[in-house]
Design an enzyme around this catalytic site. Sequence first.
Site, PDB file in Angstrom:
ATOM      1  N   SER A 143       3.448 -10.110  -8.080  1.00  0.00           N
ATOM      2  CA  SER A 143       2.674 -10.687  -6.968  1.00  0.00           C
ATOM      3  C   SER A 143       2.097 -12.039  -7.333  1.00  0.00           C
ATOM      4  CB  SER A 143       1.489  -9.779  -6.632  1.00  0.00           C
ATOM      5  OG  SER A 143       1.900  -8.487  -6.313  1.00  0.00           O
ATOM      6  N   HIS A 164      10.005 -10.712  -4.057  1.00  0.00           N
ATOM      7  CA  HIS A 164       8.660 -10.203  -3.769  1.00  0.00           C
ATOM      8  C   HIS A 164       8.665  -9.424  -2.445  1.00  0.00           C
ATOM      9  CE1 HIS A 164       4.197 -10.819  -2.756  1.00  0.00           C
ATOM     10  NE2 HIS A 164       4.308  -9.870  -3.650  1.00  0.00           N
ATOM     11  N   GLU A 176      10.212 -12.236   0.026  1.00  0.00           N
ATOM     12  CA  GLU A 176      10.166 -13.611  -0.476  1.00  0.00           C
ATOM     13  C   GLU A 176      11.133 -13.721  -1.657  1.00  0.00           C
ATOM     14  OE1 GLU A 176       5.592 -15.003   0.502  1.00  0.00           O
ATOM     15  OE2 GLU A 176       5.908 -13.876  -1.334  1.00  0.00           O
ATOM     16  N   ASN A 214       0.877 -14.359  -0.571  1.00  0.00           N
ATOM     17  CA  ASN A 214      -0.313 -14.035  -1.388  1.00  0.00           C
ATOM     18  C   ASN A 214      -1.220 -15.228  -1.639  1.00  0.00           C
ATOM     19  OD1 ASN A 214       0.189 -11.354  -1.496  1.00  0.00           O
ATOM     20  ND2 ASN A 214       1.032 -11.336  -3.566  1.00  0.00           N
TER      21      ASN A 214
HETATM   22  N1  CAA Z   1       7.580   5.290   4.866  1.00  0.00           N
HETATM   23  C1  CAA Z   1       8.313   5.308   5.982  1.00  0.00           C
HETATM   24  N2  CAA Z   1       7.801   5.007   7.185  1.00  0.00           N
HETATM   25  C2  CAA Z   1       6.486   4.710   7.256  1.00  0.00           C
HETATM   26  C3  CAA Z   1       5.665   4.682   6.116  1.00  0.00           C
HETATM   27  C4  CAA Z   1       6.269   4.990   4.875  1.00  0.00           C
HETATM   28  N3  CAA Z   1       5.587   4.986   3.728  1.00  0.00           N
HETATM   29  N4  CAA Z   1       4.417   4.329   6.489  1.00  0.00           N
HETATM   30  C5  CAA Z   1       4.447   4.127   7.809  1.00  0.00           C
HETATM   31  N5  CAA Z   1       5.702   4.351   8.276  1.00  0.00           N
HETATM   32  C6  CAA Z   1       6.203   4.138   9.614  1.00  0.00           C
HETATM   33  C7  CAA Z   1       6.386   5.421  10.296  1.00  0.00           C
HETATM   34  O1  CAA Z   1       7.702   5.420  10.779  1.00  0.00           O
HETATM   35  C8  CAA Z   1       5.401   5.413  11.431  1.00  0.00           C
HETATM   36  O2  CAA Z   1       6.104   5.745  12.540  1.00  0.00           O
HETATM   37  P1  CAA Z   1       6.028   7.254  13.061  1.00  0.00           P
HETATM   38  O3  CAA Z   1       4.670   7.314  13.697  1.00  0.00           O
HETATM   39  O4  CAA Z   1       7.189   7.301  13.958  1.00  0.00           O
HETATM   40  O5  CAA Z   1       6.126   8.160  11.849  1.00  0.00           O
HETATM   41  C9  CAA Z   1       4.905   3.977  11.559  1.00  0.00           C
HETATM   42  O6  CAA Z   1       5.279   3.320  10.350  1.00  0.00           O
HETATM   43  C10 CAA Z   1       3.400   3.915  11.704  1.00  0.00           C
HETATM   44  O7  CAA Z   1       2.816   4.607  10.632  1.00  0.00           O
HETATM   45  P2  CAA Z   1       1.422   5.394  10.719  1.00  0.00           P
HETATM   46  O8  CAA Z   1       1.243   5.942  12.111  1.00  0.00           O
HETATM   47  O9  CAA Z   1       1.349   6.322   9.567  1.00  0.00           O
HETATM   48  O10 CAA Z   1       0.294   4.366  10.429  1.00  0.00           O
HETATM   49  P3  CAA Z   1       0.076   2.906  10.918  1.00  0.00           P
HETATM   50  O11 CAA Z   1       0.514   2.676  12.310  1.00  0.00           O
HETATM   51  O12 CAA Z   1      -1.319   2.566  10.533  1.00  0.00           O
HETATM   52  O13 CAA Z   1       1.031   2.050   9.962  1.00  0.00           O
HETATM   53  C11 CAA Z   1       1.165   0.721   8.054  1.00  0.00           C
HETATM   54  C12 CAA Z   1       0.877   2.100   8.592  1.00  0.00           C
HETATM   55  C13 CAA Z   1       2.641   0.393   8.264  1.00  0.00           C
HETATM   56  C14 CAA Z   1       0.854   0.758   6.570  1.00  0.00           C
HETATM   57  C15 CAA Z   1       0.287  -0.322   8.800  1.00  0.00           C
HETATM   58  O14 CAA Z   1      -1.061   0.083   8.803  1.00  0.00           O
HETATM   59  C16 CAA Z   1       0.372  -1.707   8.207  1.00  0.00           C
HETATM   60  O15 CAA Z   1       1.287  -2.451   8.492  1.00  0.00           O
HETATM   61  N6  CAA Z   1      -0.630  -2.069   7.414  1.00  0.00           N
HETATM   62  C17 CAA Z   1      -0.682  -3.392   6.770  1.00  0.00           C
HETATM   63  C18 CAA Z   1       0.217  -3.420   5.549  1.00  0.00           C
HETATM   64  C19 CAA Z   1       0.233  -4.775   4.916  1.00  0.00           C
HETATM   65  O16 CAA Z   1      -0.474  -5.706   5.278  1.00  0.00           O
HETATM   66  N7  CAA Z   1       1.076  -4.905   3.896  1.00  0.00           N
HETATM   67  C20 CAA Z   1       1.234  -6.135   3.151  1.00  0.00           C
HETATM   68  C21 CAA Z   1       0.350  -6.155   1.976  1.00  0.00           C
HETATM   69  S1  CAA Z   1       0.531  -7.569   0.955  1.00  0.00           S
HETATM   70  C22 CAA Z   1       1.696  -7.139  -0.167  1.00  0.00           C
HETATM   71  O17 CAA Z   1       2.321  -6.108  -0.106  1.00  0.00           O
HETATM   72  C23 CAA Z   1       1.968  -8.149  -1.228  1.00  0.00           C
HETATM   73  C24 CAA Z   1       1.244  -8.082  -2.503  1.00  0.00           C
HETATM   74  O18 CAA Z   1       1.766  -8.629  -3.483  1.00  0.00           O
HETATM   75  C25 CAA Z   1      -0.085  -7.431  -2.660  1.00  0.00           C
HETATM   76  P1  NAD Z   2       1.718   0.932  -9.541  1.00  0.00           P
HETATM   77  O1  NAD Z   2       0.528   0.953 -10.398  1.00  0.00           O
HETATM   78  O2  NAD Z   2       1.747   1.729  -8.302  1.00  0.00           O
HETATM   79  O3  NAD Z   2       3.016   1.351 -10.400  1.00  0.00           O
HETATM   80  C1  NAD Z   2       3.379   0.751 -11.602  1.00  0.00           C
HETATM   81  C2  NAD Z   2       4.317   1.716 -12.334  1.00  0.00           C
HETATM   82  O4  NAD Z   2       4.880   1.026 -13.451  1.00  0.00           O
HETATM   83  C3  NAD Z   2       3.605   2.953 -12.884  1.00  0.00           C
HETATM   84  O5  NAD Z   2       4.246   4.123 -12.401  1.00  0.00           O
HETATM   85  C4  NAD Z   2       3.739   2.826 -14.409  1.00  0.00           C
HETATM   86  O6  NAD Z   2       3.907   4.068 -15.065  1.00  0.00           O
HETATM   87  C5  NAD Z   2       4.997   1.970 -14.507  1.00  0.00           C
HETATM   88  N1  NAD Z   2       5.120   1.236 -15.756  1.00  0.00           N
HETATM   89  C6  NAD Z   2       4.175   0.549 -16.436  1.00  0.00           C
HETATM   90  N2  NAD Z   2       4.705  -0.032 -17.528  1.00  0.00           N
HETATM   91  C7  NAD Z   2       6.027   0.309 -17.555  1.00  0.00           C
HETATM   92  C8  NAD Z   2       7.102   0.005 -18.437  1.00  0.00           C
HETATM   93  N3  NAD Z   2       6.935  -0.764 -19.515  1.00  0.00           N
HETATM   94  N4  NAD Z   2       8.319   0.501 -18.136  1.00  0.00           N
HETATM   95  C9  NAD Z   2       8.507   1.301 -17.064  1.00  0.00           C
HETATM   96  N5  NAD Z   2       7.518   1.613 -16.188  1.00  0.00           N
HETATM   97  C10 NAD Z   2       6.291   1.125 -16.437  1.00  0.00           C
HETATM   98  O7  NAD Z   2       1.980  -0.603  -9.212  1.00  0.00           O
HETATM   99  P2  NAD Z   2       2.637  -1.237  -7.882  1.00  0.00           P
HETATM  100  O8  NAD Z   2       1.590  -1.371  -6.854  1.00  0.00           O
HETATM  101  O9  NAD Z   2       3.901  -0.534  -7.580  1.00  0.00           O
HETATM  102  O10 NAD Z   2       2.966  -2.706  -8.407  1.00  0.00           O
HETATM  103  C11 NAD Z   2       4.090  -2.965  -9.199  1.00  0.00           C
HETATM  104  C12 NAD Z   2       4.410  -4.451  -9.181  1.00  0.00           C
HETATM  105  O11 NAD Z   2       4.640  -4.874  -7.825  1.00  0.00           O
HETATM  106  C13 NAD Z   2       3.272  -5.347  -9.720  1.00  0.00           C
HETATM  107  O12 NAD Z   2       3.863  -6.448 -10.351  1.00  0.00           O
HETATM  108  C14 NAD Z   2       2.555  -5.768  -8.440  1.00  0.00           C
HETATM  109  O13 NAD Z   2       1.836  -6.971  -8.567  1.00  0.00           O
HETATM  110  C15 NAD Z   2       3.717  -5.921  -7.490  1.00  0.00           C
HETATM  111  N6  NAD Z   2       3.395  -5.767  -6.049  1.00  0.00           N
HETATM  112  C16 NAD Z   2       2.464  -4.827  -5.675  1.00  0.00           C
HETATM  113  C17 NAD Z   2       2.184  -4.697  -4.316  1.00  0.00           C
HETATM  114  C18 NAD Z   2       1.196  -3.676  -3.829  1.00  0.00           C
HETATM  115  O14 NAD Z   2       0.835  -3.729  -2.660  1.00  0.00           O
HETATM  116  N7  NAD Z   2       0.735  -2.731  -4.616  1.00  0.00           N
HETATM  117  C19 NAD Z   2       2.867  -5.484  -3.373  1.00  0.00           C
HETATM  118  C20 NAD Z   2       3.832  -6.404  -3.818  1.00  0.00           C
HETATM  119  C21 NAD Z   2       4.085  -6.547  -5.169  1.00  0.00           C
END
Ligand code: CAA
Ligand code: NAD
Length: 314
Positions: A143, A164, A176, A214
């Site tokens: 990330s 990503h 990405e 991000n």
């Molecule tokens: N697997 C499969 N399908 C899923 C699912 C999963 N884990 N989670 C949700 N769904 C689907 C289902 O098909 C569901 O449809 P049904 O009702 O037909 O089952 C639909 O999505 C809606 O799900 P929910 O009713 O359980 O809940 P919701 O409407 O609140 O949706 C959510 C859940 C998709 C997580 C939604 O809340 C959402 O989009 N949240 C924001 C997520 C977000 O912003 N993600 C980006 C984060 S940034 C990142 O990832 C980068 C980083 O590096 C940190």
């Molecule tokens: P997580 O904590 O859910 O899972 C990480 C997993 O990696 C664990 O199961 C751990 O046992 C395993 N692990 C650690 N060291 C290891 C090794 N040397 N070999 C094999 N397995 C090992 O973390 P996550 O949320 O899945 O994030 C994983 C990566 O994806 C990170 O780089 C994170 O920044 C990125 N990412 C996370 C998100 C998010 O929303 N959580 C979204 C996009 C990208």
Amino acid sequence: MAFFTHLTRRSLAQSAAMANAIKNVTVIGSGLMGAGIAQVAAQTGHSVTMVDIDPVAVGKAEKRIADSISRVAKKKFGEGDEATKFVSESLSRLRTSTDAVASVESADLVVEAIVENLKTKKELFSKLDNAAPAHTIFASNTSSIPIAKIAEATNRLDRFGGLHFFNPVPVMKLLEVIKTSETSQATADAITAWGKAMGKAIVHCKDTPGFIVNRVFVPYLLSCIRLLDEEVATRADIDLAIKLGLEYPMGPLELLDYLGIDTIYNICKEWREAYPDMPEFQIPPLLERMISEGRFGKKIGKGFYDYKDQVVFG
Ligand code: CAA
Ligand code: NAD
């Protein structure tokens, strides 16, 4: 004109060939992201090996994948035979392992999704580099860490890029694709084509802090943590305000719990190391306190909120 048409035809053909070339995918890490990436790769016809250092994590990931594939199948096909076939065929393409080195021996693509820590990622890739065939492409789902810094651990800088994904991977449409200054165009084309085969919408980005999403999204989340720390409003009102005021699917604190507080913390720590002059990535004191109290979010049952009955990794 004819020359360009010829070139375009050739590069389209090359991209198609490269997409076909990626058949065997190894996903390292079976946490929130690794399990999602492995699942979607299996659903889209790839032969997948999902690896984790922790066998317990692998077992939990298999359960989450089975649940999630069933939801995807129900949405796509309803309740009938087609849905059952989709689930069983997808699951039949997925194997698991705890041996990362052995799992890359026939991989066309390795996608790493382990803990957000540069040293750990480099140690892993250095071992994989010796074991994987020359043609294998490496990609990190990091990330926040510069892709070029992770790639330094290998001798395949031209075959190393960033992929990503977004959480939850089976639902989120965006991918990405990051090309470093050393990533070859053939590698960038191959991972782009693979991302499309995974059903994702692709955006391209340079190897910059936080890529596109991000860079904007994490400072927004950190601002919301500061609002709570300054007692500007309750956690429920901050979430409701953003959810309804901006029409977002989740409030920011609820979303932080969903993404993993530890992961967001690690992202900030890695940013502080790599880009010390960027104030937008400074860690709020409340985030530090949550880490010291072990409030890592929904995956372990407590974060900004409590989730005793809905632990994701349970
Ligand atoms: N697997 C499969 N399908 C899923 C699912 C999963 N884990 N989670 C949700 N769904 C689907 C289902 O098909 C569901 O449809 P049904 O009702 O037909 O089952 C639909 O999505 C809606 O799900 P929910 O009713 O359980 O809940 P919701 O409407 O609140 O949706 C959510 C859940 C998709 C997580 C939604 O809340 C959402 O989009 N949240 C924001 C997520 C977000 O912003 N993600 C980006 C984060 S940034 C990142 O990832 C980068 C980083 O590096 C940190
Ligand atoms: P997580 O904590 O859910 O899972 C990480 C997993 O990696 C664990 O199961 C751990 O046992 C395993 N692990 C650690 N060291 C290891 C090794 N040397 N070999 C094999 N397995 C090992 O973390 P996550 O949320 O899945 O994030 C994983 C990566 O994806 C990170 O780089 C994170 O920044 C990125 N990412 C996370 C998100 C998010 O929303 N959580 C979204 C996009 C990208």
